[in-house]
Design an enzyme around this catalytic site. Structure first.
Site, short mmCIF file in Angstrom:
data_model
loop_
_atom_site.label_atom_id
_atom_site.label_comp_id
_atom_site.label_asym_id
_atom_site.label_seq_id
_atom_site.Cartn_x
_atom_site.Cartn_y
_atom_site.Cartn_z
N ARG A 1 -0.01 -6.39 7.33
CA ARG A 1 -0.53 -6.15 8.68
C ARG A 1 -1.60 -5.06 8.70
NH1 ARG A 1 4.67 -6.11 12.57
NH2 ARG A 1 3.05 -6.08 14.17
N HIS B 1 -1.91 -9.70 -0.42
CA HIS B 1 -1.88 -8.50 0.40
C HIS B 1 -1.82 -7.22 -0.44
CE1 HIS B 1 -1.56 -11.05 3.87
NE2 HIS B 1 -0.41 -11.56 3.47
N PRO C 1 8.65 1.85 8.82
CA PRO C 1 9.48 2.73 8.01
C PRO C 1 9.77 4.04 8.74
CG PRO C 1 7.66 1.84 6.72
CD PRO C 1 7.42 1.46 8.15
N GLU C 2 11.01 4.47 8.70
CA GLU C 2 11.38 5.74 9.29
C GLU C 2 11.32 6.82 8.21
OE1 GLU C 2 12.53 6.67 12.37
OE2 GLU C 2 12.79 4.78 13.43
#
Ligand code: ZN
Length: 323
Positions: free
Chosen positions: A153, A130, A28-29
């Site tokens: 992740r 998750h 994510p930016e």
């Protein structure tokens, strides 16, 4: 517990995750993190945390000691963002620091909506196996809601840091100015870039100068400004240390590039909030990023977008109109 999973502030220095050259980052930016903040705020701000489910001892780092007990029963007084960190001020004086890492996402579930389908540029995981943290909330409207953190992740993390210690904390003490705040101006860039011979792109990506400005938006802002990523940063500064016109233009374009991306996310944010409660990920449309070999979109420019590698990362730019 393996050594690298222990809760060690010095391990934070390993936070910069490199994206393989030539691949679009899935991280994510800053605009995405900002839209996540805006999406979470209505549910989170003013809410009482009734309970917290913590399903693992760690994400990228171990959760802090007493993570659940320090949040149980507390109220979230404000939600803000610094660089790519989400900061929830807790009425105990702690700040809940949250970072999305590579694949982290939040979703809000309430009694009206608890579905999680969606449509994303980079699909976010919706497998509940998750789901690592669930905040059970009583919102300020006395409604019940759950904010769920999902991260397949596990490059994201959460920490609790006393508000008083935040500015001197290893995560925050070296961060440069906020590109979306009022601090960013041509004169601010002139102060940061004076006598710097490093390429302009590298200077803009230096987190100690400007915090949270990522590879994509640096490429886009340089294109909008007609500035080469290769020119020395110091060339935007006059001999007397003042901003050149180009420095003023670049500051303006950095802010506009980010704001446009937030606006684009803002519209899909509303769609997502209605359908699936998932926040902040949206279609990007870029002028140069990822467009190697395509025609430059600057009107009257006949150039072609090319890709070079700088500091191990892809730079996309038009050598014809970016000087
Ligand atoms: Zn061009």
């Amino acid at each position: 517990m393996p050594a690298d999973k222990r809760h060690m502030p010095q391990a934070y220095s390993a936070l910069q995750v490199q994206t393989p050259v030539g691949r679009q980052s899935e991280m994510p930016e800053l605009p995405e993190v900002e839209t996540v903040k805006r999406g979470l705020a209505p549910a989170f701000e003013g809410a009482q945390i009734l309970s917290v489910d913590q399903h693992r001892p760690d994400l990228r780092f171990a959760f802090p000691e007493g993570f659940v007990s320090r949040l149980n029963g507390r109220t979230v007084s404000a939600l803000s963002r610094r660089s790519k960190y989400l900061l929830a001020d807790i009425d105990s004086g702690d700040v809940l620091v949250m970072h999305l890492g590579m694949s982290g996402s939040f979703r809000i579930e309430n009694d009206v909506s608890n579905e999680t389908p969606g449509h994303f540029e980079h699909p976010r995981n919706r497998d509940t196996k998750h789901d690592h943290v669930v905040f059970h909330l009583k919102t300020r409207d006395s409604a019940r809601a759950r904010i769920i953190y999902n991260d397949p992740r596990r490059f994201g993390f959460m920490d609790l840091i006393p508000r008083m210690e935040l500015v001197d904390h290893p995560l925050f003490r070296d961060l440069g100015l906020e590109p979306l705040g009022n601090d960013l101006s041509g004169e601010a860039l002139a102060r940061l870039f004076r006598d710097r011979k490093t390429p302009l792109k590298a200077a803009l990506l230096n987190q100690k100068l400007i915090a949270g400005l990522g590879n994509i938006y640096v490429c886009e802002a340089l294109w909008r400004s007609g500035l080469s990523p290769l020119r020395p940063a110091g060339t935007l500064v006059t001999k007397k240390g003042r901003a050149t016109q180009k420095a003023n233009l670049l500051a303006e374009n950095i802010r506009e590039t980010l704001q446009d991306a937030i606006k684009a996310g803002g519209s899909s944010l509303r769609d997502h909030a209605q359908t699936d409660g998932t926040l902040g990920y949206f279609q990007h449309s870029f002028a140069v990023y990822g467009r190697e070999g395509d025609a430059c979109r600057t009107s009257s420019c006949k150039g072609t977008v090319c890709r070079i590698v700088q500091s191990n990362r892809s730079t996309f730019y038009c050598p014809t109109c970016q000087r």
